[in-house]
Design an enzyme around this catalytic site. Structure first.
Site, PDB file in Angstrom:
ATOM      1  N   LYS A  74       0.820  -1.212   0.000  1.00 10.25           N
ATOM      2  CA  LYS A  74       0.000   0.000   0.000  1.00 10.25           C
ATOM      3  C   LYS A  74       0.855   1.264   0.000  1.00 10.25           C
ATOM      4  O   LYS A  74       0.485   2.261  -0.626  1.00 10.25           O
ATOM      5  CB  LYS A  74      -0.976  -0.003   1.167  1.00 10.25           C
ATOM      6  CG  LYS A  74      -0.351   0.006   2.546  1.00 10.25           C
ATOM      7  CD  LYS A  74      -1.424  -0.069   3.630  1.00 10.25           C
ATOM      8  CE  LYS A  74      -0.813  -0.120   5.016  1.00 10.25           C
ATOM      9  NZ  LYS A  74      -0.083   1.088   5.373  1.00 10.25           N
ATOM     10  N   THR A  75       1.996   1.239   0.703  1.00 10.01           N
ATOM     11  CA  THR A  75       2.872   2.421   0.697  1.00 10.01           C
ATOM     12  C   THR A  75       3.417   2.659  -0.705  1.00 10.01           C
ATOM     13  O   THR A  75       3.533   3.810  -1.161  1.00 10.01           O
ATOM     14  CB  THR A  75       4.022   2.246   1.697  1.00 10.01           C
ATOM     15  OG1 THR A  75       3.492   1.995   3.000  1.00 10.01           O
ATOM     16  CG2 THR A  75       4.893   3.489   1.744  1.00 10.01           C
TER      17      THR A  75
ATOM     18  N   ARG B 155       2.803  -9.808  10.692  1.00 11.07           N
ATOM     19  CA  ARG B 155       4.077  -9.095  10.816  1.00 11.07           C
ATOM     20  C   ARG B 155       5.233 -10.024  10.435  1.00 11.07           C
ATOM     21  O   ARG B 155       6.335  -9.566  10.164  1.00 11.07           O
ATOM     22  CB  ARG B 155       4.318  -8.619  12.254  1.00 11.07           C
ATOM     23  CG  ARG B 155       3.322  -7.647  12.881  1.00 11.07           C
ATOM     24  CD  ARG B 155       3.006  -6.473  12.031  1.00 11.07           C
ATOM     25  NE  ARG B 155       1.819  -6.726  11.240  1.00 11.07           N
ATOM     26  CZ  ARG B 155       1.449  -6.004  10.186  1.00 11.07           C
ATOM     27  NH1 ARG B 155       2.192  -4.998   9.795  1.00 11.07           N
ATOM     28  NH2 ARG B 155       0.355  -6.296   9.513  1.00 11.07           N
TER      29      ARG B 155
ATOM     30  N   ASP C 235      -3.922   7.021   4.526  1.00 12.61           N
ATOM     31  CA  ASP C 235      -3.455   5.663   4.803  1.00 12.61           C
ATOM     32  C   ASP C 235      -4.149   5.146   6.063  1.00 12.61           C
ATOM     33  O   ASP C 235      -4.566   5.934   6.919  1.00 12.61           O
ATOM     34  CB  ASP C 235      -1.938   5.698   5.004  1.00 12.61           C
ATOM     35  CG  ASP C 235      -1.324   4.313   5.033  1.00 12.61           C
ATOM     36  OD1 ASP C 235      -2.019   3.329   4.693  1.00 12.61           O
ATOM     37  OD2 ASP C 235      -0.142   4.207   5.412  1.00 12.61           O
ATOM     38  N   GLU C 236      -4.270   3.825   6.187  1.00  9.90           N
ATOM     39  CA  GLU C 236      -4.869   3.191   7.384  1.00  9.90           C
ATOM     40  C   GLU C 236      -6.254   3.785   7.683  1.00  9.90           C
ATOM     41  O   GLU C 236      -6.588   4.108   8.823  1.00  9.90           O
ATOM     42  CB  GLU C 236      -3.947   3.357   8.609  1.00  9.90           C
ATOM     43  CG  GLU C 236      -2.528   2.848   8.400  1.00  9.90           C
ATOM     44  CD  GLU C 236      -2.428   1.325   8.419  1.00  9.90           C
ATOM     45  OE1 GLU C 236      -3.478   0.663   8.451  1.00  9.90           O
ATOM     46  OE2 GLU C 236      -1.305   0.802   8.387  1.00  9.90           O
TER      47      GLU C 236
END
Length: 752
Positions: free
Chosen positions: A33-34, A598, A218-219
């Site tokens: 996404k970044t 993660r 974002d988020e």
């Protein structure tokens, strides 16, 4: 253009090139996404959009810095003009620019969490209440909740129930808290959003609201109602809102985030395009299969299935320990083995649901000589020497900041004690002024002449520094503050090792000021202070440090590690008992999902049969329902209990099946323990779900051996739903104990 797009997947490319109108990108964990956000910013600039008309909002300063750096790498210095920040940093920035229109001083101070608690503590003392009995944190949390609802003190005064003493007291404290902040020119974190929305909805803020043509968030799943209002104020002239998020990673409802905002995006913005990113570039497929299986149990989520081309070699492993000490020892042994395989300590993270779980792991790491660092412990900016330096800078920038004045007026020592400060407070109250301005006229107060001279000299010094702050580069100015206030000399006079430690921290603060100046050449002292006040633990996290990282599951959001251990998959811990009681199990499941995703290469989940919490004795634990929700073929469960406990099991021929599977466990000396017993027959039967020759139900009179308590006799068998309880009599001094055979480390005594 083609260079910007050539390395993107078809879905990523569609997201980048859809520039007009509302867009919702459902971006799974590790789906890039970044990359999408930075390439979209670069794509807009390449198409001729002025960078200053582009806004990107993230949830951590660390993410904002990364996005800025990656955007610059793609299109050069033009990206420096793009506004990339957190919600709070954005709010602080526009309030510096236009806040005077709604009555804010330009040099307002931002209170951090510690400052807020100190202010509530002072208010409680003013009301003759004991802060030890009336926890300031409770009032701070309640006021924060009211603010996020948009309830002002005046609104609350109209609606609270005067027959309820606590509500009456809260109304009084809330009103006094707001008055004190107004007197000192201070805002807390909640105020930043409230006042920014007020400004953008004010006529004077309309120019700011229309400045940005392309807005990115974002988020988005972590957006709260006040942030939602801010975005609507920014997009009232257009609908170019591009949001990225994942409903499966919404884990902040406890601090006001509302996942319904994410889920209702298409309703809020008719005609919105929805793009789903399911390809994961971080984890192995084995890890993703387990995470996908877990999160499918959450109802009402948008359909999404993470996949990757990286199959991976290692399965997800469950370490089955006897108690929390054995759990910690098992984790440390694995860490040692992993380093011998070639992993660096910095590649490894240990995650847990509550901060209290870290203690046993810390002790085990210390005993093994393995260095570690805790994210979420004492933050760098909460250390005494850093708080002192910041207080000096804040007082220079905002002389009416009474909290900062009280912190540094006698730091280093100037002979100004509580008696002098009490008289100074009375004098300030009589004039209706700040403590700093009262100190500048201390010779007019009922203060001894020698003390008044010191206070006036202190004021003169800070005024001179205020003038210097407008002349010197930021880092040089901070260095001068340390020198002329005598603070550095005071640190040099300390004994070792305290002297070196504190001087190193101050030097690191100077380094931080230098870095900030390099990134923001035009920024002034208030801008630097705003940046520091809004930093979080994740923002100060350095991935290169070669230490094992210990942190909570909440703090792990946004990070990734080759190896992840997640501790304590037990009912009452994960999911946490408070979340279960409040009906928030879905969020707990999302929290575990975030932790699992993660991990890049190796993932370990742990379960302890017995655990002590909050100082209680060891108690039996029940495996988390989340373990049962992951299909058995996706997990390898390993018995890592102490050799002594395993020897008892072997002696009574209780673990024949375990021993036979040892060679297939994948790790020498750690036998696979198969799947947790979960059928009704196993729960109600015979051996507590453990492998063994006994098939008869438990009966009064049966003899058993407990791994900790030794031999005992069953005196009663009680059925509780799908479980049974054994009431067992052990020899003096243990007496009668109640055990759950599914979880207790027991075996039937041969011949009983």
């Amino acid at each position: 253009m083609e260079e910007l797009l050539c390395n993107l997947s078809p879905e990523q490319r569609e997201a980048v090139t859809t520039t007009e109108g509302p867009v919702l990108v459902v971006a799974g964990a590790g789906s890039g996404k970044t990359r999408v956000l930075t390439h979209r910013i670069a794509y807009l600039i390449a198409r001729g959009v002025p960078p200053s008309r582009i806004l990107a909002i993230t949830f951590t300063n660390k993410a904002a810095r990364e996005m800025k750096e990656r955007s610059i790498a793609l299109v050069g210095d033009a990206a420096r003009e793009v506004w990339i920040s957190t919600f709070h940093s954005f709010a602080a920035r526009i309030l510096r620019m236009g806040g005077e229109a709604i009555g804010l001083p330009q040099n307002f101070t931002i209170l951090d969490t510690d400052d807020v608690r100190s202010l509530f503590r002072a208010i409680l003392e003013e009301l003759n209440l004991d802060p030890k009995r009336e926890d300031p944190r409770r009032y701070a949390a309640e006021v924060s909740r009211l603010k996020n609802e948009g309830t002002s003190p005046e609104d609350y005064l109209k609606r609270f129930d005067p027959t309820r003493p606590w509500e009456r007291l809260l109304a009084q404290i809330y009103l006094r808290y707001e008055e004190r902040k107004a007197q000192t020119g201070s805002l807390d974190f909640d105020d930043l959003l409230l006042r920014a929305v007020e400004l953008l909805e004010h006529e004077a803020g309309s120019r700011l609201a229309t400045r940005f043509r392309y807005i990115h968030v974002d988020e988005y799943q972590d957006t709260n109602p006040m942030q939602y209002r801010l975005l609507h104020a920014l997009t009232r002239e257009h609908a170019n809102l591009f949001v990225v998020g994942d409903a499966d990673q919404s884990i902040y409802a406890w601090r006001g985030a509302d996942p319904r905002i994410f889920l209702s995006f298409v309703e809020d913005f008719p005609g919105a395009k929805v793009i789903t990113l399911e390809r994961n570039y971080r984890s192995t497929q084995k890890i993703l299969d387990a995470a996908n299986a877990l999160i499918r149990h959450n109802p009402g989520r948008p359909p999404k299935e993470l996949w990757t081309e990286n199959e991976g070699k290692e399965p997800v492993r469950v370490l089955f320990a006897g108690n929390q000490n054995e759990e910690a020892e098992a984790v440390v042994k694995r860490i040692d083995a992993l380093t011998r395989e070639g992993y660096a300590l910095g590649d490894i993270a240990v995650l847990y649901r509550t901060n209290g779980q870290s203690r046993v792991v810390e002790e085990a790491l210390l005993s093994a000589g393995i260095p570690y660092r805790i994210v979420g412990g004492l933050r760098f900016y909460e250390r005494k020497e850093i708080k002192d330096v910041l207080a000096y800078l804040r007082l220079i920038a905002n002389p009416v900041d009474d909290l900062s004045f009280l912190r540094v007026v006698n730091e280093p020592r100037r002979g100004i004690g509580e008696s002098t400060l009490a008289r100074l407070r009375d004098f300030a109250d009589s004039m209706g002024s700040s403590l700093f301005h009262a100190a500048c006229r201390a010779d007019e107060a009922d203060i001894p002449r020698s003390k008044a001279k010191v206070l006036i000299g202190f004021c003169t010094l800070l005024r001179e520094l205020g003038a210097r702050s407008r002349e010197l580069p930021l880092a040089r100015f901070v260095d001068e503050v340390l020198e002329v206030t005598g603070y550095r000399a005071a640190l040099l006079a300390l004994p070792e090792p305290e002297r070196s430690s504190r001087l190193e921290n101050v030097q690191e603060f100077l380094n931080m000021a230098t870095s900030f100046q390099a990134l923001h050449p035009e920024a002034d002292l208030p801008a630097f202070l705003a940046e520091v006040a809004l930093l979080t633990d994740v923002d100060t996290f350095e991935e290169a440090e070669d230490r094992v990282t210990l942190l909570t599951l909440h703090a792990a959001k946004g990070l990734e590690f080759p190896v992840v251990f997640i501790l304590g998959l037990e009912e009452g811990l994960l999911p946490h008992h408070l979340s279960v009681e409040e009906g928030n199990v879905d969020e707990e499941r999302r929290l575990l999902y975030v932790g699992m995703t993660r991990a890049k290469e190796r993932l370990f989940l742990t379960y302890a049969e017995y655990r002590s919490q909050y100082g209680s004795p060891m108690r039996p634990s029940r495996p988390s329902r989340f373990l049962e929700e992951i299909p058995s073929e996706l997990l390898v469960v390993e018995d890592v209990r102490s050799p002594w406990a395993r020897e008892i099991l072997r002696r009574h021929r209780f673990s024949t099946a375990v021993a036979d599977e040892r060679e297939t466990a994948g790790v020498a000396g750690l036998p696979s323990f198969g799947r947790f017993g979960s059928s009704r027959e196993e729960r109600l039967g015979k051996t507590g779900g453990k492998a063994g020759p006994e098939d008869e139900p438990w009966q009064p009179g049966d003899r058993l051996v407990h791994a900790i308590f030794g031999e005992g006799t069953v005196v009663q068998v009680r059925e509780r739903g799908d479980e049974i309880e054994l009431v067992v009599a052990f020899p003096h001094p243990l007496g009668v104990r109640t055990l759950l055979p599914r979880y207790a480390p027991i075996i039937r005594r041969k011949g009983s």
